[in-house]
Structures are given as C-alpha cells and as structure tokens.
Design a protein around this motif. Structure first.
Motif, PDB file in Angstrom:
ATOM      1  N   ILE A 268       0.661  -1.116   0.065  1.00 29.30           N
ATOM      2  CA  ILE A 268       0.042  -0.034  -0.028  1.00 29.30           C
ATOM      3  C   ILE A 268       0.835   1.152   0.038  1.00 29.30           C
ATOM      4  N   SER A 284      -5.890  -2.988  12.363  1.00 33.50           N
ATOM      5  CA  SER A 284      -6.985  -3.632  11.445  1.00 33.50           C
ATOM      6  C   SER A 284      -8.356  -3.295  12.101  1.00 33.50           C
ATOM      7  N   GLY A 295     -10.821  -3.171   7.224  1.00 30.51           N
ATOM      8  CA  GLY A 295     -10.409  -1.779   6.699  1.00 30.51           C
ATOM      9  C   GLY A 295      -9.010  -1.745   7.579  1.00 30.51           C
ATOM     10  N   TYR A 307      -7.876   2.979   4.790  1.00 29.59           N
ATOM     11  CA  TYR A 307      -8.023   2.167   3.578  1.00 29.59           C
ATOM     12  C   TYR A 307      -8.949   1.130   3.699  1.00 29.59           C
ATOM     13  N   LYS A 308      -9.516   0.876   2.447  1.00 34.84           N
ATOM     14  CA  LYS A 308     -10.603  -0.105   2.322  1.00 34.84           C
ATOM     15  C   LYS A 308     -10.527  -0.667   1.090  1.00 34.84           C
ATOM     16  N   ARG A 309     -10.647  -2.060   0.823  1.00 38.07           N
ATOM     17  CA  ARG A 309     -10.492  -2.771  -0.417  1.00 38.07           C
ATOM     18  C   ARG A 309     -11.638  -2.410  -1.310  1.00 38.07           C
ATOM     19  N   PHE A 315      -6.199  -2.572  -1.629  1.00 42.30           N
ATOM     20  CA  PHE A 315      -6.625  -1.426  -0.860  1.00 42.30           C
ATOM     21  C   PHE A 315      -6.406  -0.043  -1.396  1.00 42.30           C
ATOM     22  N   GLY A 317      -7.591   4.325  -0.275  1.00 44.02           N
ATOM     23  CA  GLY A 317      -7.488   4.875   0.787  1.00 44.02           C
ATOM     24  C   GLY A 317      -7.782   6.451   0.829  1.00 44.02           C
ATOM     25  N   SER A 365     -16.963   2.423   2.040  1.00 42.43           N
ATOM     26  CA  SER A 365     -15.590   2.802   1.530  1.00 42.43           C
ATOM     27  C   SER A 365     -15.170   4.183   2.136  1.00 42.43           C
TER      28      SER A 365
END
Length: 479
Positions: A268, A284, A295, A307-309, A315, A317, A365
């Motif tokens: 990331i 986490s 996240g 950050y989120k997938r 990821f 963010g 997100s």
C-alpha cells in the motif's frame, strides 16, 4: 673395597653393601630397589680406588620441609578459592538486596504519591503500583506487547553480552521474576505484536528490515520476511488469521499472507504528502457483517488514512481530516470506534496533545472523524512515546486515556466519562522517560504497563466496591 662388607651390585646394576644384600636375599629373591628377580649368585663385587660415604640427612630434611610447604600452599590456595567464591556470592546477594530495597522504596514512593493523586470522581476505581521488572542496563528497551491468552509479556531489548543481538524478554504473568531472553534480530526492534487469535506467536520487525514470526512456546522463528526499507511498526489482521502488515520508513505498508513464506502479498503506497514519512501505526478494523474483510487505519508521522478494499480487492484509501502536527502514536478502541492520536509539542501547541476522535463510517468505503476532546500533556517529548486508549475496567461505558509525561517523568490517566484527569503518579527519574503505555490482563486482574528504556512497571486496577464482587465472581467462574 676390602673386607666382608665390600661394595657389590646385582645383575640389574643397583649397588649395595655385601652383608646387607646377602642378608636381604636370604629371605627375599628381588632387588630392594627395582624389585627385579635376583639371587645370591647374582652378587658381583665392585672394585673402586676409594669410597666416600655421604650424609643425606640434610637433603632428606630439606625435601620434607619442601613437601610440607607444598601442602601448606595447596591448603591456602583452596582456602583462598573458597573465600573468593564466598565474596562473589555475598557481592551478588548485596546487589540483589540493593535492587529489592530500591524496588520497595519505589513502591512506597509510588503508593504514597498515588494515594495523594487519586481523583475525587465518584464511582471510579484507580490504579496502584503492583510490580516493576528491570529490562535493560543499556537503555535499549523500546516496545512491548501482552498476550491476552497466556498473559505473557514480551519486551524488546538488546542482549548485553553481544553488540548486535536484539530480541525480547519473556516475562511470566504468574511469576514476574521468571525472565527468558529470546534472540530475534541483529538490529534494534521497532515493534512487537502477539497473534490475537491465540497461538502464542509473536510478530516483530526491526531496523535491519527484518520481519519475523516466532513461536514463543519453542522460541523458534517460524517465518522470516525481508522489507525494502526499515520497519517501523507491525500488526496482525483481525479479519484474516493468515494476514499481517508492516509499516515502513518510506510510508508504505506491506501486507503478507503467512501461507506464502517467500513474497509480499500487497504493498500500500501513501495517499499524499511526503513519500518518505514513516508509518507509526497500522490498525486492523474488521468490517461488520463482512466475513474476512477489513479496513486499515494507517498513521504516519504527519497524518492518518483509512484504507478499504475496492472492487479489485486492492486497498484504496483516503486521508482523514485530523488535527495538524507531528504524530507520535495512534491507538484505537474497536467497540466504540474511537481513535486516540497523540501529538508532539510544537511552536503552535507548546504541550503534548492527546486527541480523542470518533471514527464514523459514512459508507462501505468512506470514513470521517470528529474530535471529541483534547487532553493536554507535558511540555516536551524527547523520545517518541506511545499512549493508549483502553476500556475502563470498572465501567464498560467509558474509556481511559493513558499517557506518559516526559517533562515530569509521570503517568497520567484521564477518564472519557467526564474528560477529567483520574490519576497521575511519578516514575523513577533514573529509569528515564516513559516511551510506551499498554494494557495487560492476567489471572482476572487488569493492569496498565509503563515502559521506559530500562524498566517495565505494572499498575494494578483497584475496583470500586460495587464492581469488586462482580469481578471476583467472574474470575471464579472463568477458573
């Protein structure tokens, strides 16, 4: 040379007087000197021009005196060795007793100060001194973490006997006098974290770019990874048992799947700002109702990002709107979704700030923060210090902010119930400033731990009367 007692020899070559050797061989058939077989027929006369008898008494006396002196010297050497060992034992006992006296003096001092600093807030319990463990004479302790399952505490330190051996000191929660050093790295350890899923596995990262997983049951390294830059922080995923993360000096976060022991799973990159701003914290945050998804709350020295997938399972963010300043640490409380961000003093803000913020999830997100309260700390912070946000053992409805004050060498505890200081107490100045705070729970008792470069000190929570019976009952049931 003449007469009945002349000089003779046997076949072995030894010399005797004739009368003496004949008398000897009349009852024995061996040479008196070498014990070789002899008989009277073996006697041979020795002819010499003259024979001089020498008195050996003085020589024999000298040999006896020499032997006596040797025995006396051996006795004195044994006595000296015994005395030296006793002196060493007494010196060791003296050092041990001095340490115990210092511990007791520190305990009395801490208890007296804490009794005088208890807040008069109704319904609160309080912390009191429990124990103190010496970690490192070279002031190389930097990070610690407590295993919630075994109660074990791991403190990073340097091994004093080797210049480049760094590892952790395992401290038992049952007997704090039981320590064990485990060598892990060849440079200073930046961070350690126990597996939150209960495998007694320790994740550690160091300045020499090493990331290791070590089984503390056998003290063996299970997996080792190599990072491209110096590691600053590490953590486990709470949503995925096989995932770990590591924050680097250049602002990147490396994601590993421990089932793949050879390479990184994902990297990331920083969202914005300086590309070489070190990561101080990776948290986490499992997504409610989404199995295996999570996240990441990534904090650098200059800001916090969430950050989120995305749809590609990568990821992505955004930078959160947090107060400006140099971050020293970030702590997160999962149940109440609250962040504690600690900032170093600067020209605009001359005191440490411990900012309590709420983390709001506006969509799957997108996230935002709102400032709840700012707690003011000391006027300086020479070393980066980690504060913590913990649930109050006495009341599940509010949290405690725990931080070290390096300007006064003290610990400060605030309550989020009324945003007031609950407690403060001084620590030993000779141990140096507090560099990390963290919770610990063992045998049904809640502690707060304060780490300096030399010593780990534990403070036990004393429940209020209304909660003491409830806590005791819960502990009895759990046993």
């Amino acid at each position: 040379s003449t007469g009945t007692h002349i000089l003779v020899s046997l076949k072995c070559g030894h010399l005797f007087g004739q009368l003496c050797i004949e008398k000897w061989l009349s009852t024995r058939f061996t040479c008196p000197q070498c014990n070789g077989t002899s008989k009277k027929s073996d006697i041979r006369p020795i002819y010499a021009k003259s024979i001089c008898a020498i008195d050996n008494d003085e020589r024999d006396d000298a040999l006896r005196l020499l032997e006596a002196e040797k025995n006396k010297r051996n006795h004195l050497e044994k006595l000296h060795l015994k005395t030296s060992m006793q002196c060493q034992m007494f010196a060791s006992e003296n050092v041990s007793m001095r340490k115990k006296i210092m511990e007791l003096e520190n305990r009395i001092k801490a208890s007296e100060h804490m009794r005088s600093s208890f807040a008069t807030v109704q319904g609160h319990g309080c912390f009191t001194f429990a124990r103190s463990v010496f970690i490192s004479a070279e002031k190389k302790a930097l990070a610690f973490h407590c295993d919630p399952f075994s109660g074990m505490i791991a403190v990073s330190k340097k091994f004093e006997d080797f210049s480049n051996h760094f590892g952790i000191l395992k401290i038992s929660s049952i007997d704090s006098s039981h320590h064990e050093f485990v060598h892990l790295h060849y440079n200073q350890i930046r961070d350690v974290a126990f597996d939150p899923h209960g495998n007694t596995t320790l994740l550690s990262c160091s300045k020499n770019k090493d990331i290791k997983l070590t089984c503390l049951k056998s003290n063996n390294t299970v997996i080792s990874y190599q990072a491209p830059k110096d590691c600053w922080t590490c953590n486990w995923s709470l949503a995925n048992n096989h995932q770990i993360s590591c924050g680097l000096q250049n602002g990147e976060v490396m994601i590993f799947d421990i089932r793949n022991t050879k390479e990184v799973n994902e990297i990331i990159s920083p969202i914005s700002g300086p590309q070489k701003c070190p990561v101080v914290s990776v948290v986490s945050i499992p997504s409610p109702g989404e199995s295996g998804n999570e996240g990441l709350l990534v904090s650098t020295l200059q800001g916090i990002s969430y950050y989120k997938r995305d749809k590609d399972n990568k990821f992505a963010g955004e930078l959160l709107d947090t107060p400006s300043g140099a971050l020293s640490s970030v702590s997160y409380e999962h149940e109440r979704s609250q962040i504690l961000a600690s900032y170093k003093p600067n020209t605009k803000f001359p005191k440490e700030r411990h900012v309590l913020m709420g983390l709001n999830f506006e969509s799957m997100s997108k996230a935002s923060v709102n400032i709840v309260h700012t707690f003011e700390g000391g006027s300086n912070q020479h070393l980066r210090s980690r504060s913590c946000l913990i649930k109050c053992p006495d009341d599940d409805n509010h949290l405690l902010v725990c931080a070290g004050d390096q300007s006064t060498n003290s610990v400060r505890i605030w309550s989020t119930k009324d945003m007031k200081q609950l407690q403060s107490w001084d620590t030993r100045k000779e141990d140096g400033p507090i560099i990390a705070m963290g919770p610990h729970r063992a045998l049904g008792v809640d502690y707060i731990c304060a780490l300096t470069n030399q010593r780990l000190t534990q403070f036990k929570w004393l429940y209020t009367k209304s909660r003491f019976a409830e806590a005791s009952s819960a502990f009895s049931v759990s046993r």
